[in-house]
Write a protein that holds these residues in place. Sequence first.
Motif, PDB file in Angstrom:
ATOM      1  N   ARG A   5      23.546  87.288 -38.992  1.00 64.62           N
ATOM      2  CA  ARG A   5      24.636  88.200 -39.330  1.00 64.62           C
ATOM      3  C   ARG A   5      24.116  89.298 -40.250  1.00 64.62           C
ATOM      4  O   ARG A   5      24.396  90.482 -40.050  1.00 64.62           O
ATOM      5  CB  ARG A   5      25.774  87.416 -39.992  1.00 64.62           C
ATOM      6  N   GLN A   6      23.343  88.926 -41.256  1.00 66.71           N
ATOM      7  CA  GLN A   6      22.821  89.917 -42.190  1.00 66.71           C
ATOM      8  C   GLN A   6      21.828  90.857 -41.510  1.00 66.71           C
ATOM      9  O   GLN A   6      21.800  92.052 -41.809  1.00 66.71           O
ATOM     10  CB  GLN A   6      22.202  89.229 -43.408  1.00 66.71           C
ATOM     11  N   LYS A   7      21.055  90.335 -40.587  1.00 62.36           N
ATOM     12  CA  LYS A   7      20.146  91.188 -39.820  1.00 62.36           C
ATOM     13  C   LYS A   7      20.950  92.210 -39.009  1.00 62.36           C
ATOM     14  O   LYS A   7      20.602  93.392 -38.952  1.00 62.36           O
ATOM     15  CB  LYS A   7      19.274  90.344 -38.894  1.00 62.36           C
ATOM     16  N   LYS A   8      22.046  91.761 -38.412  1.00 63.57           N
ATOM     17  CA  LYS A   8      22.900  92.656 -37.627  1.00 63.57           C
ATOM     18  C   LYS A   8      23.555  93.703 -38.530  1.00 63.57           C
ATOM     19  O   LYS A   8      23.679  94.866 -38.156  1.00 63.57           O
ATOM     20  CB  LYS A   8      23.962  91.847 -36.872  1.00 63.57           C
ATOM     21  N   ILE A   9      23.947  93.311 -39.733  1.00 62.35           N
ATOM     22  CA  ILE A   9      24.529  94.261 -40.694  1.00 62.35           C
ATOM     23  C   ILE A   9      23.521  95.372 -40.984  1.00 62.35           C
ATOM     24  O   ILE A   9      23.863  96.562 -40.958  1.00 62.35           O
ATOM     25  CB  ILE A   9      24.964  93.548 -41.992  1.00 62.35           C
ATOM     26  N   LEU A  10      22.277  95.004 -41.234  1.00 65.65           N
ATOM     27  CA  LEU A  10      21.243  96.001 -41.513  1.00 65.65           C
ATOM     28  C   LEU A  10      21.028  96.929 -40.315  1.00 65.65           C
ATOM     29  O   LEU A  10      20.856  98.141 -40.487  1.00 65.65           O
ATOM     30  CB  LEU A  10      19.932  95.315 -41.905  1.00 65.65           C
ATOM     31  N   GLU A  11      21.051  96.380 -39.126  1.00 63.17           N
ATOM     32  CA  GLU A  11      20.906  97.197 -37.916  1.00 63.17           C
ATOM     33  C   GLU A  11      22.066  98.190 -37.790  1.00 63.17           C
ATOM     34  O   GLU A  11      21.859  99.357 -37.466  1.00 63.17           O
ATOM     35  CB  GLU A  11      20.857  96.308 -36.668  1.00 63.17           C
ATOM     36  N   ILE A  12      23.275  97.709 -38.059  1.00 61.02           N
ATOM     37  CA  ILE A  12      24.463  98.558 -37.928  1.00 61.02           C
ATOM     38  C   ILE A  12      24.445  99.695 -38.934  1.00 61.02           C
ATOM     39  O   ILE A  12      24.695 100.846 -38.579  1.00 61.02           O
ATOM     40  CB  ILE A  12      25.753  97.709 -38.050  1.00 61.02           C
ATOM     41  N   ILE A  13      24.135  99.395 -40.212  1.00 64.85           N
ATOM     42  CA  ILE A  13      24.165 100.469 -41.212  1.00 64.85           C
ATOM     43  C   ILE A  13      23.018 101.456 -41.009  1.00 64.85           C
ATOM     44  O   ILE A  13      23.111 102.602 -41.430  1.00 64.85           O
ATOM     45  CB  ILE A  13      24.192  99.943 -42.660  1.00 64.85           C
ATOM     46  N   ASN A  45      26.495  92.198 -51.060  1.00 67.64           N
ATOM     47  CA  ASN A  45      25.897  91.949 -52.372  1.00 67.64           C
ATOM     48  C   ASN A  45      24.505  91.339 -52.232  1.00 67.64           C
ATOM     49  O   ASN A  45      23.558  91.773 -52.882  1.00 67.64           O
ATOM     50  CB  ASN A  45      26.814  91.048 -53.199  1.00 67.64           C
ATOM     51  N   GLU A  46      24.356  90.332 -51.373  1.00 68.52           N
ATOM     52  CA  GLU A  46      23.061  89.677 -51.187  1.00 68.52           C
ATOM     53  C   GLU A  46      22.020  90.623 -50.605  1.00 68.52           C
ATOM     54  O   GLU A  46      20.834  90.526 -50.922  1.00 68.52           O
ATOM     55  CB  GLU A  46      23.207  88.451 -50.290  1.00 68.52           C
ATOM     56  N   LEU A  47      22.447  91.534 -49.752  1.00 65.62           N
ATOM     57  CA  LEU A  47      21.532  92.505 -49.164  1.00 65.62           C
ATOM     58  C   LEU A  47      21.267  93.677 -50.103  1.00 65.62           C
ATOM     59  O   LEU A  47      20.447  94.544 -49.805  1.00 65.62           O
ATOM     60  CB  LEU A  47      22.101  93.024 -47.830  1.00 65.62           C
ATOM     61  N   ALA A  48      21.979  93.705 -51.239  1.00 65.21           N
ATOM     62  CA  ALA A  48      21.853  94.758 -52.255  1.00 65.21           C
ATOM     63  C   ALA A  48      22.146  96.140 -51.676  1.00 65.21           C
ATOM     64  O   ALA A  48      21.523  97.126 -52.050  1.00 65.21           O
ATOM     65  CB  ALA A  48      20.470  94.726 -52.898  1.00 65.21           C
ATOM     66  N   LEU A  49      23.114  96.200 -50.762  1.00 63.63           N
ATOM     67  CA  LEU A  49      23.476  97.486 -50.169  1.00 63.63           C
ATOM     68  C   LEU A  49      24.176  98.349 -51.208  1.00 63.63           C
ATOM     69  O   LEU A  49      24.900  97.840 -52.067  1.00 63.63           O
ATOM     70  CB  LEU A  49      24.399  97.285 -48.961  1.00 63.63           C
ATOM     71  N   VAL A  50      23.952  99.634 -51.119  1.00 66.31           N
ATOM     72  CA  VAL A  50      24.596 100.587 -52.017  1.00 66.31           C
ATOM     73  C   VAL A  50      25.248 101.670 -51.178  1.00 66.31           C
ATOM     74  O   VAL A  50      24.905 101.856 -50.015  1.00 66.31           O
ATOM     75  CB  VAL A  50      23.591 101.229 -53.002  1.00 66.31           C
TER      76      VAL A  50
END
Length: 156
Positions: A5-13, A45-50
């Motif tokens: 899921r977190q990998k997909k979040i990074l791909e999407i952003i 938060n865990e991915l430290a996205l800003v």
Amino acid sequence: MKKQRQKKILEIIEKYEIDTQETLKEYLEKENIIVTQATLSRDINELALVKTIPENGKCRYAVPVKNHYDFPMIFSNSVIEIDYALNTVVVKCHAGMAQAACMTLDKMDYSKIVGTLAGDDTIFILMRTEADAADFADELRDALHKSIQNLGADRF
């Protein structure tokens, strides 16, 4: 599941201009990934996205980029002025950038910071003592000077 899921979040952003958690949730649902708002918030938060403001002026989630001094560029590009009074460090930022800059401070896990509070353009950092505040303000100024010099600009 969480790592996927977190990998997909990074791909999407990376691919789309995602400006809110709701928008990110919608994109995840298109990929058949159903999450609650609380889970999504933890992932961010865990991915430290800003949130950043690129040239087009529209806020979007991003992974913070670090410069050669290992100081997040989002912090370097946000801060205008650093000062302290008693045991509180005050960081003035460009409008709308204080919360993103504050997140980078929170991630430092600096033991002498009691807590932080960010508004739209100002961060208050409560330190344990006045000496801690003076030292931390100096450290932040020095790190910013080095990072700004590295970027070829002189803002202070």
